[in-house]
Design an enzyme around this catalytic site. Sequence first.
Site, mmCIF file in Angstrom:
data_model
loop_
_atom_site.group_PDB
_atom_site.id
_atom_site.type_symbol
_atom_site.label_atom_id
_atom_site.label_comp_id
_atom_site.label_asym_id
_atom_site.label_seq_id
_atom_site.Cartn_x
_atom_site.Cartn_y
_atom_site.Cartn_z
ATOM 1 N N ARG A 29 38.955 48.267 41.147
ATOM 2 C CA ARG A 29 39.244 47.750 39.866
ATOM 3 C C ARG A 29 39.431 48.649 38.890
ATOM 4 O O ARG A 29 39.074 48.650 37.710
ATOM 5 C CB ARG A 29 38.517 46.845 39.384
ATOM 6 C CG ARG A 29 38.533 45.413 40.223
ATOM 7 C CD ARG A 29 39.705 44.619 39.959
ATOM 8 N NE ARG A 29 39.639 43.229 40.408
ATOM 9 C CZ ARG A 29 39.193 42.287 39.818
ATOM 10 N NH1 ARG A 29 38.820 42.160 38.599
ATOM 11 N NH2 ARG A 29 39.157 40.734 40.282
ATOM 12 N N ARG A 33 40.896 46.079 32.285
ATOM 13 C CA ARG A 33 40.409 46.007 30.915
ATOM 14 C C ARG A 33 39.556 46.820 30.184
ATOM 15 O O ARG A 33 39.497 46.611 28.819
ATOM 16 C CB ARG A 33 39.931 44.397 30.438
ATOM 17 C CG ARG A 33 41.050 43.462 30.707
ATOM 18 C CD ARG A 33 40.663 42.143 30.956
ATOM 19 N NE ARG A 33 39.837 41.799 32.159
ATOM 20 C CZ ARG A 33 39.311 40.662 32.792
ATOM 21 N NH1 ARG A 33 39.251 39.890 31.820
ATOM 22 N NH2 ARG A 33 38.630 40.875 33.952
ATOM 23 N N ARG A 42 48.879 45.594 28.947
ATOM 24 C CA ARG A 42 49.079 44.074 29.430
ATOM 25 C C ARG A 42 49.521 43.143 28.190
ATOM 26 O O ARG A 42 49.947 42.077 28.576
ATOM 27 C CB ARG A 42 47.425 43.770 29.504
ATOM 28 C CG ARG A 42 46.995 42.392 29.759
ATOM 29 C CD ARG A 42 47.367 41.791 30.964
ATOM 30 N NE ARG A 42 46.802 40.563 31.412
ATOM 31 C CZ ARG A 42 47.498 39.537 30.860
ATOM 32 N NH1 ARG A 42 48.609 39.671 30.243
ATOM 33 N NH2 ARG A 42 47.113 38.275 30.942
ATOM 34 N N ASP A 79 47.018 41.932 42.780
ATOM 35 C CA ASP A 79 45.781 41.019 43.190
ATOM 36 C C ASP A 79 46.066 40.561 44.518
ATOM 37 O O ASP A 79 47.009 40.222 45.001
ATOM 38 C CB ASP A 79 46.002 40.061 42.035
ATOM 39 C CG ASP A 79 44.561 39.205 41.955
ATOM 40 O OD1 ASP A 79 43.803 39.860 41.210
ATOM 41 O OD2 ASP A 79 44.173 38.417 42.526
ATOM 42 N N TYR A 155 39.990 30.749 47.694
ATOM 43 C CA TYR A 155 40.663 30.374 46.440
ATOM 44 C C TYR A 155 41.631 29.338 46.642
ATOM 45 O O TYR A 155 41.958 28.492 45.872
ATOM 46 C CB TYR A 155 41.258 31.667 46.085
ATOM 47 C CG TYR A 155 40.076 32.691 45.401
ATOM 48 C CD1 TYR A 155 39.800 32.382 44.080
ATOM 49 C CD2 TYR A 155 39.604 33.883 46.152
ATOM 50 C CE1 TYR A 155 38.806 33.273 43.611
ATOM 51 C CE2 TYR A 155 38.753 34.523 45.606
ATOM 52 C CZ TYR A 155 38.074 34.482 44.346
ATOM 53 O OH TYR A 155 37.049 35.268 44.082
HETATM 54 O O1 CP3 Z 1 41.424 48.006 42.007
HETATM 55 C C1 CP3 Z 1 42.232 47.939 41.255
HETATM 56 O O2 CP3 Z 1 42.245 48.561 40.421
HETATM 57 C C2 CP3 Z 1 43.592 47.178 41.728
HETATM 58 C C3 CP3 Z 1 43.868 45.874 41.257
HETATM 59 C C4 CP3 Z 1 42.886 44.541 41.671
HETATM 60 C C5 CP3 Z 1 42.961 43.405 40.981
HETATM 61 N N1 CP3 Z 1 42.314 42.530 41.547
HETATM 62 C C6 CP3 Z 1 43.430 43.328 39.382
HETATM 63 C C7 CP3 Z 1 42.900 42.270 38.606
HETATM 64 C C8 CP3 Z 1 42.275 44.263 42.727
HETATM 65 C C9 CP3 Z 1 42.052 45.060 44.255
HETATM 66 C C10 CP3 Z 1 41.910 42.876 42.823
HETATM 67 C C11 CP3 Z 1 41.099 42.135 43.886
HETATM 68 C C12 CP3 Z 1 40.783 40.802 43.779
HETATM 69 N N2 CP3 Z 1 41.383 39.775 43.303
HETATM 70 C C13 CP3 Z 1 39.528 40.238 44.543
HETATM 71 C C14 CP3 Z 1 38.704 41.049 45.679
HETATM 72 C C15 CP3 Z 1 37.762 41.991 45.002
HETATM 73 C C16 CP3 Z 1 36.760 41.151 44.142
HETATM 74 O O3 CP3 Z 1 36.681 41.274 42.871
HETATM 75 O O4 CP3 Z 1 35.731 40.504 44.637
HETATM 76 C C17 CP3 Z 1 39.418 39.013 44.259
HETATM 77 C C18 CP3 Z 1 38.324 38.103 44.721
HETATM 78 C C19 CP3 Z 1 40.573 38.694 43.138
HETATM 79 C C20 CP3 Z 1 40.838 37.414 42.386
HETATM 80 C C21 CP3 Z 1 40.720 37.610 41.112
HETATM 81 N N3 CP3 Z 1 41.723 38.223 40.263
HETATM 82 C C22 CP3 Z 1 39.906 36.804 40.150
HETATM 83 C C23 CP3 Z 1 38.709 36.000 40.463
HETATM 84 C C24 CP3 Z 1 40.370 37.299 38.725
HETATM 85 C C25 CP3 Z 1 39.606 36.777 37.536
HETATM 86 C C26 CP3 Z 1 38.334 37.579 37.015
HETATM 87 C C27 CP3 Z 1 38.547 38.913 36.530
HETATM 88 O O5 CP3 Z 1 38.116 39.651 36.913
HETATM 89 O O6 CP3 Z 1 39.288 38.745 35.499
HETATM 90 C C28 CP3 Z 1 41.377 38.130 38.813
HETATM 91 C C29 CP3 Z 1 42.005 38.670 37.775
HETATM 92 C C30 CP3 Z 1 42.325 40.145 37.807
HETATM 93 N N4 CP3 Z 1 42.706 41.041 38.878
HETATM 94 C C31 CP3 Z 1 42.469 41.064 36.773
HETATM 95 C C32 CP3 Z 1 42.663 42.267 37.162
HETATM 96 C C33 CP3 Z 1 42.857 43.849 36.500
HETATM 97 C C34 CP3 Z 1 42.003 40.906 35.279
HETATM 98 C C35 CP3 Z 1 43.460 40.334 34.659
HETATM 99 C C36 CP3 Z 1 43.474 40.592 33.340
HETATM 100 O O7 CP3 Z 1 43.923 41.686 33.018
HETATM 101 O O8 CP3 Z 1 43.335 39.857 32.655
#
Ligand code: CP3
Length: 349
Positions: A29, A33, A42, A79, A155
């Site tokens: 990640r 943010r 964003r 994602d 999910y």
């Molecule tokens: O690593 C990176 O920089 C690449 C981007 C990336 C995102 N999600 C962007 C994201 C990667 C590799 C993921 C993987 C992901 N997404 C997983 C596996 C890793 C983990 O965290 O366990 C999972 C379970 C998800 C599902 C997901 N996406 C959730 C549960 C959420 C909400 C929680 C949160 O962290 O906000 C997201 C949203 C998400 N995915 C954001 C980002 C940058 C935040 C969205 C925003 O900018 O508002």
Amino acid sequence: MLRVPSPQAPLLAALSGTPASPPPIWLMRQAGRYLPEYREVRGKVSSFLDLCRTPKLAAEVTLQPLRRFALDAAIVFSDILIVPHALGQKVEFVEGEGPRLEPVRDAEAIGSLDRTSATEALAPVYETIERVVAELPQAVPLIGFCGAPWTVATYMAEGGGSKDQAAARLLAYRDPATFRRLIDLLVDASTDYLVNQVRAGARVLQIFDSWAGSLPEDAFERWCIAPTKLLVERVKAEAPGTPVIGFPRGAGVQAERYVKETGVDAVSCDTSQPLAWIRDTLQPLVPVQGNLDPVLLVAGGAELDRRVEAILGALASRPFIFNLGHGILPETPIDHVARLVHLVKSGSA
Ligand code: CP3
């Protein structure tokens, strides 16, 4: 024309089994943010999924952390839930709440999902990869990724994130034949998705299995190991030579079986796995990645310095990639990330 040999990418060297000093580092990640420049981009789109599906902006945010820090890899900005979306499930990201999906819990809902349109729906991700790769130096590979079938299924069945993601387990226990159809569909769709990412320019792949730790051993074998093994085999058949990193988060001691049976080329360790156990059990099998607590990166200070040194001391003399044990948190101070990269690159605290 004088051909200058391209510098070996430290991440690829580590993945091929060569220990490096300093070890390569990237952060799960790493785009997100905690960076003001991410928040700015964003703010230009109304939804997170729109950001993932706008290649120009997704490429920009992929590159942002690399402009600030000397990281050894980029990871495509997308994602794991973009795959269910591409299969036709209703997926949205609700501001301040996280993902919300129309739950898929029976044969009828699973039957309505359609793999044939997925490649087209995922085309923006492939274009993002092409754009990013055009900007990256040879020494910095782009990582493509997907969620493991099990984690994505949790999910899909739950309809979002929850404290225990129990809906998928319930379906898997009550009606394994129906759940099998969902997992098989995800293996197929994820194979296409990973192979297409390699074709677009990804040089490393990671499979995120964030909910691997929620299964007892027999179900872990059936729903986590077996589908991942099939996915890895198929990707290796279609995109030979691309290293695959597996991240069975929360799997604890089951990570050993996971490595032995799935055929992943490297394993990412979460924060709870002890360094001596990782060194003695996993690292003789494959290169390892991990496992700094993301909360410690928020805290910073002497405690952070000490732990980075402990991780390097335990793992860096064998093939190793420095990373976090889970994704970076939005409240992480940028200075702490800079300090971490400095510590790893200078080899000492
Ligand atoms: O690593 C990176 O920089 C690449 C981007 C990336 C995102 N999600 C962007 C994201 C990667 C590799 C993921 C993987 C992901 N997404 C997983 C596996 C890793 C983990 O965290 O366990 C999972 C379970 C998800 C599902 C997901 N996406 C959730 C549960 C959420 C909400 C929680 C949160 O962290 O906000 C997201 C949203 C998400 N995915 C954001 C980002 C940058 C935040 C969205 C925003 O900018 O508002």
